[in-house]
Design an enzyme around this catalytic site. Sequence first.
Site, PDB file in Angstrom:
ATOM      1  N   SER A 184      -0.928  82.499  15.925  1.00  0.00           N
ATOM      2  CA  SER A 184      -1.186  81.056  15.944  1.00  0.00           C
ATOM      3  C   SER A 184      -1.556  80.594  17.362  1.00  0.00           C
ATOM      4  O   SER A 184      -2.523  81.087  17.933  1.00  0.00           O
ATOM      5  CB  SER A 184       0.030  80.298  15.396  1.00  0.00           C
ATOM      6  OG  SER A 184      -0.290  78.951  15.134  1.00  0.00           O
ATOM      7  N   ASP A 295      -7.024  79.647   6.214  1.00  0.00           N
ATOM      8  CA  ASP A 295      -5.791  79.552   6.987  1.00  0.00           C
ATOM      9  C   ASP A 295      -4.968  78.353   6.516  1.00  0.00           C
ATOM     10  O   ASP A 295      -5.405  77.201   6.605  1.00  0.00           O
ATOM     11  CB  ASP A 295      -6.145  79.415   8.463  1.00  0.00           C
ATOM     12  CG  ASP A 295      -4.938  79.458   9.378  1.00  0.00           C
ATOM     13  OD1 ASP A 295      -4.099  78.550   9.269  1.00  0.00           O
ATOM     14  OD2 ASP A 295      -4.841  80.391  10.188  1.00  0.00           O
ATOM     15  N   HIS A 362      -0.868  82.072   7.008  1.00  0.00           N
ATOM     16  CA  HIS A 362      -1.044  81.836   8.443  1.00  0.00           C
ATOM     17  C   HIS A 362      -0.120  82.791   9.188  1.00  0.00           C
ATOM     18  O   HIS A 362       1.097  82.745   9.023  1.00  0.00           O
ATOM     19  CB  HIS A 362      -0.683  80.385   8.779  1.00  0.00           C
ATOM     20  CG  HIS A 362      -0.830  80.022  10.228  1.00  0.00           C
ATOM     21  ND1 HIS A 362      -2.061  79.936  10.847  1.00  0.00           N
ATOM     22  CD2 HIS A 362       0.090  79.717  11.183  1.00  0.00           C
ATOM     23  CE1 HIS A 362      -1.892  79.577  12.111  1.00  0.00           C
ATOM     24  NE2 HIS A 362      -0.599  79.449  12.352  1.00  0.00           N
TER      25      HIS A 362
END
Length: 418
Positions: A184, A295, A362
Amino acid sequence: MASSRELRSPEPFLLLLLLLMAAVASSSAAAAAGNVVELTLLAGAQEKGAVCLDGSPPGYHLQRGFGSGEHSWLIFLEGGAWCNSIQSCSIRKMGVYGSSKFMKAAEFNGILSNDQQVNSDFYNWNKVVIRYCDGASFSGDAEAQDKDGSTLHFRGLRIWEAVVDELMEKGLATAKQAILSGCSAGGLAALLHCNDFHAKFPKEVSAKCLPDAGFFLDVEDLSGERHMWSVFNGTVHLQLYNAYSDFFFAFFYQNVKEVLPKSCLAKKDRTECFFPAELVKSITAPTLILNSAYDSWQIRNVVAPDGSFSGQSWSSCKTDIRNCSSTQIQVLNGFRNKFVDDVEVVKDNGGWGLFIDSCFTHCQTPFNFSWNSQASPVLGNKTIAKAVGDWYFERTYEVKEIDCEYPCNPTCSSQLPT
C-alpha cells in the site's frame, strides 16, 4: 463425590494425556511465537532527526536469516495511507502510524514467513519490516507546528536513510541478494526509494524491488473530483515542501529531489511526480509490480469515496464487488483499463515483471493464503509466490501477467483480504 486422594492422584493414562496435551500446547505456542518478531527502535534517532510524527524514535522488526539465506535480505515497508493536513497528522501521531509508543511485536506471514512450505524461496532470508510512522511514504523532510504548540515531525526520508544505514551495519551491506518491498503506502515508498536501494549495492548483487498494492491512480471519482490527487497534493505540499521562507523552500526542494525523479520534476507538477505512473518511468532497478486491477482500497477510496455518490447507491458494491450491478462493473472496468494503460509503460522493460490480477483485494504478499495457498490467485498457472520467485531468480524468460476483466478469474477467492 471424588475423594481428595483421587483428585491428587489421577489415573496413569490421564496423567499421560495431560502431559501430552501440555507438550503439544507448549510446542504450538513455541511455533506460533517463532514467527513473532520483536520491535527494535532506531538508535540515536533524535540526534539524526529521524523521528516519527510525534518525535518518538522509529522502529523496525528484524528476523535473522539462516543457512543459504544468511546473506540474503528482504526489506518490507509498512503501509497505512497518508496524512495531508495538520489536523490529520495531529490525529495520526496519537496512534501506531505516528508514534512508536504504540508499536508492538509483529507476526511475519506470507513473503515474510519462515515456514518453507509457505515461503519456499525466501523463508530463510534476513527479513525486515520497517514501521510506518511519518504519513508520507517515507519521503518528507520538514516540520510544522501542531495546534497545541508541539512540533509535527515530517521526517520519513530521514527515517528511511537512518534505518537502512543501521541495517547496513547489521549485515545488509554484505548482502548477495536483496529485495525492497512494501504494501500500500509502503508499496509506493518502495517505488520512491527503489533506485536508491539498488544503488547501495555492487553491480554483482541482485537487488530488486517488489511494490505490492502501491500503484495508485489519478482518476476522477463518481462526483468528478480527483480525490487521490487531493490527498497526494496535500501530502506533498505539507511534508515535502513545507517551507517558511524562500531559503527553506530551496533547502527542502533539494531534499525532495532525492525522492522524486529529477526528470519528472523538470517538466511536471510535483504532485504528479508522486504518482506511480510517473515514478516507474525513472526507475532503472529491476521491479515487479504486484497489484489488483480492481484494488479494493482504491475502489472504496478513489473511485467511490464517501460523499461522491448519492444515498446508498454504491455502498454495497464498494464493500463487495459481487454486489455490483452491471452498470457499476462498467465503471470499475474503466478504472481497470486506466490501470492497465498506466502499468503497460514498463511492459517491455527488461528485468521487470507484472502480476496484475482481477481480484477484489488490497495487499497480497503479507498473507499466507494470498501469497501461497489453495486460495491464492493464479495467473499464468502461477501463484503469487511462484511468480515472484521465478521473476527474482530468473527461472523463466519473464513474468508479465495481466489478468482479464472481472469476474473471469475463478481463483480469485472471496476470502482474500479487502
